[in-house]
Write a protein that holds these residues in place. Structure first.
Motif, PDB file in Angstrom:
ATOM      1  N   LYS A 105      -9.392   6.056  -3.460  1.00  0.00           N
ATOM      2  CA  LYS A 105      -9.128   4.814  -3.425  1.00  0.00           C
ATOM      3  C   LYS A 105     -10.007   4.687  -4.558  1.00  0.00           C
ATOM      4  O   LYS A 105     -10.641   3.955  -5.330  1.00  0.00           O
ATOM      5  N   LEU A 122      -1.585   6.756  -0.380  1.00  0.00           N
ATOM      6  CA  LEU A 122      -2.595   6.065   0.408  1.00  0.00           C
ATOM      7  C   LEU A 122      -1.305   5.230   1.506  1.00  0.00           C
ATOM      8  O   LEU A 122      -1.724   5.148   2.748  1.00  0.00           O
ATOM      9  N   ASP A 147      -9.181   2.912  -8.215  1.00  0.00           N
ATOM     10  CA  ASP A 147     -10.608   1.864  -8.308  1.00  0.00           C
ATOM     11  C   ASP A 147     -11.138   2.300 -10.043  1.00  0.00           C
ATOM     12  O   ASP A 147     -11.011   1.007 -10.683  1.00  0.00           O
TER      13      ASP A 147
END
Length: 585
Positions: free
Chosen positions: A197, A344, A201
């Motif tokens: 993550k 993910l 990002d």
């Protein structure tokens, strides 16, 4: 079927060729002549273990070659496997197989003229041939093969049900394993997900576009050299059309081309070749005009804005920060982000997802349990029919009181293997259902029901296996069956019955029988004799086909050891006549 088998340098066999036919092929010969070497050669040809001790010292290597005609049910699977491995099937539908074993123990294999691992011969052999012999690990003594054979015997509808079950079982195991992994490795998954993550990002903030680094590199180069590019483009435009400020009286390219065209056109009526050249000059002038227009557009778009250059420097620095961490270029960074998003989804260990997976597991478990129960019922029904059919065959093989039973028992779940809850117990399911299948023999009334290999003597086991093969004959399996002295310990009327049943089996299969019984040999469609030659310094054996009177002499030898005995030959001819009538009934 196996059309031809050549054996060189194996045991007592120096060099011999067996030409086989459909139906029943019988191999006979004196004790020690080398009959078993034929079966050994077949084992080598189809991937069996090589024994260097059986290789003749001269020439120092054993070679077994076979021509296999691909036909029947296994043909497509074998052809596909062979061609996928890079070998070729001949135009007539045959394929050549070869196995070489040296006296040092080295082994080589060839399929369709191409070198292959020996395991490839084994794969082909599993599809096309089954060998039965008292010294072999018999195929039908393996529990997995017993279950597979019963499934074939049960019929095509049962096999469709089995395929449906296998698909459901595969989906259930996938969900079970996925759920267990998510629960077992929740902490590690969460840590990995957090790292992914963070990377996503960072990449999302920069938002790189495919090929963007190459485009920016080219734009920077143009901006950094804007003045040199402008001067070059302007001078080129001036030289072509004079459209820029002229510093001398030199005519431009357009004017020169126009003068050349008009001069040639004036003489075109005298020589048409000049007219053709004039037309080509006109095409060149048109091209010059196009280039000139593009140069004008290039000059108009040429930007030397320092602010734009600074913006690009900053953008390239941001992209370089990504490529240092995630990939060699921007496209690689984008690919990393796509993979991270997919990963993910797999790492998700949220309570909501776990609950959803658990519900799917329970739903699929119900489907698997229902299909497994239907499989069990079908196998129990087929086992009853099979038991009756084999027991009838055994009665004709001088075992009137023997009975073969097929035990269909619940399968125990393996270690660390999930089970499926059913109404009264948990089912230990596997890829083939919730059952173990075992063939058992009751040798006589009151005898305990024992597994085949424990409940039968050598002679009994031979007859039991033959009865089983006769019953299974119409239910698929390998098209070529080899029986290596399965009639050992049998004589009299039982021997005749063995011959009769082998002949019946040969109506649907190619059968190769190594036998010492004349009652069996009399039923052959082709009779081959292994003969020993002790005339030289080294004993050798060869194989020949016998027919007519020569065949009767061989049967007489088997009957009484006297091939020239008139009484023995008369008895042999009687055997042949009886067998001939039996085969045509």
């Amino acid at each position: 079927m196996l059309e031809e088998l050549r054996i060189t340098g194996l045991g007592v066999i120096d060099d011999t060729t067996l030409r086989l036919t459909t139906g029943m092929n019988v191999i006979t010969g004196e004790t020690g002549a080398g009959k078993t070497m034929v079966v050994t050669g077949l084992g080598l040809l189809f991937g069996g273990r090589a024994d260097a001790g059986r290789v003749r010292a001269d020439p120092g290597r054993a070679v077994v070659e076979g021509r296999l005609r691909l036909s029947g049910a296994p043909a497509d699977a074998v052809t596909t496997r062979i061609t996928d491995a890079g070998a070729e099937v001949d135009d007539d539908g045959t394929v050549l197989l070869s196995r070489t074993v040296t006296i040092e123990g080295r082994s080589r294999a060839h399929v369709g003229g191409r070198s292959m691992p020996v395991a490839m011969l084994g794969e082909v052999g599993e599809q096309v041939v089954a060998v039965h012999g008292q010294s072999d690990q018999l195929r039908l003594l393996r529990p997995a093969e017993q279950r597979a054979a019963l499934d074939r015997f049960a019929g095509p509808e049962h096999e469709k049900l089995l395929e449906t079950y296998r698909e459901a079982y595969s989906r259930w195991r996938t969900v079970v394993d996925d759920l267990a992994d998510r629960r077992r490795n929740a902490r590690e998954r969460t840590q990995e997900a957090d790292l992914l993550k963070l990377g996503l990002d960072e990449i999302t903030r920069v938002d790189p576009q495919p090929g963007e680094d190459d485009e920016l590199r080219a734009e920077v180069q143009r901006l950094e050299h804007a003045e040199g590019l402008r001067v070059a483009a302007a001078l080129a435009a001036q030289a072509l059309t004079g459209g820029m400020e002229v510093t001398d009286e030199t005519p431009d390219a357009t004017q020169l081309l126009g003068t050349a065209r008009r001069t040639l056109e004036a003489q075109a009526t005298v020589d048409p070749a000049l007219g053709d050249l004039a037309a080509r000059i006109e095409e060149a002038a048109t091209l010059v005009d196009d280039v000139s227009a593009e140069l004008s557009g290039y000059l108009s778009a040429l930007d030397a804005d320092p602010a734009r250059l600074e913006t690009i420097y900053e953008r390239r620095a941001a992209l370089r920060a990504l490529t240092r961490k995630y990939a060699d270029d921007v496209d690689g960074v984008i690919a990393w982000a796509d993979h991270a998003r997919s990963r993910l989804a797999l790492l998700d260990s949220s309570d909501e997802l776990l609950d959803e997976l658990d519900r799917e597991r329970q739903r699929l478990a119900g489907t698997v349990a229902e299909l497994a129960a239907r499989l069990t019922a079908a196998r129990v029904e087929a086992a009853g029919r099979f038991s009756e059919a084999v027991s009838v065959e055994l009665a004709g093989l001088a075992m009137p009181h023997a009975r073969v039973e097929v035990a269909v028992v619940p399968r125990a779940a393996g270690k660390d293997e999930p089970a499926v809850p059913a109404e009264d117990r948990d089912l230990g399911v596997g890829p083939d259902g919730a059952d173990e299948v075992e063939l058992r023999l009751l040798a006589h009334p009151g005898a305990p029901s024992l597994p085949l290999q424990k409940g039968a003597s050598g002679g009994e086991l031979s007859r039991v296996m033959l009865a089983i093969e006769v019953v299974f004959a119409g239910a698929g399996g390998p098209p070529t069956l080899v029986f290596d002295e399965v009639d050992a310990g049998v004589g009299g009327q039982a021997a005749v019955e063995i011959g009769r049943r082998l002949a019946r089996l040969a109506r649907t299969h190619q059968v190769l029988v190594v036998t010492h019984l004349p009652q069996v040999a009399a039923f052959a469609d082709r009779h081959l004799v292994v003969a020993k030659d002790t005339g030289g310094a080294v004993t050798t054996s060869g194989v020949r086909i016998v027919e007519d009177t020569e065949r009767a002499r061989e049967l007489a030898r088997m009957l009484a050891g006297l091939p020239d005995s008139d009484l023995g030959i008369a008895h042999a001819e009687e055997l042949l006549a009886v067998a001939g009538r039996e085969k045509h009934q």
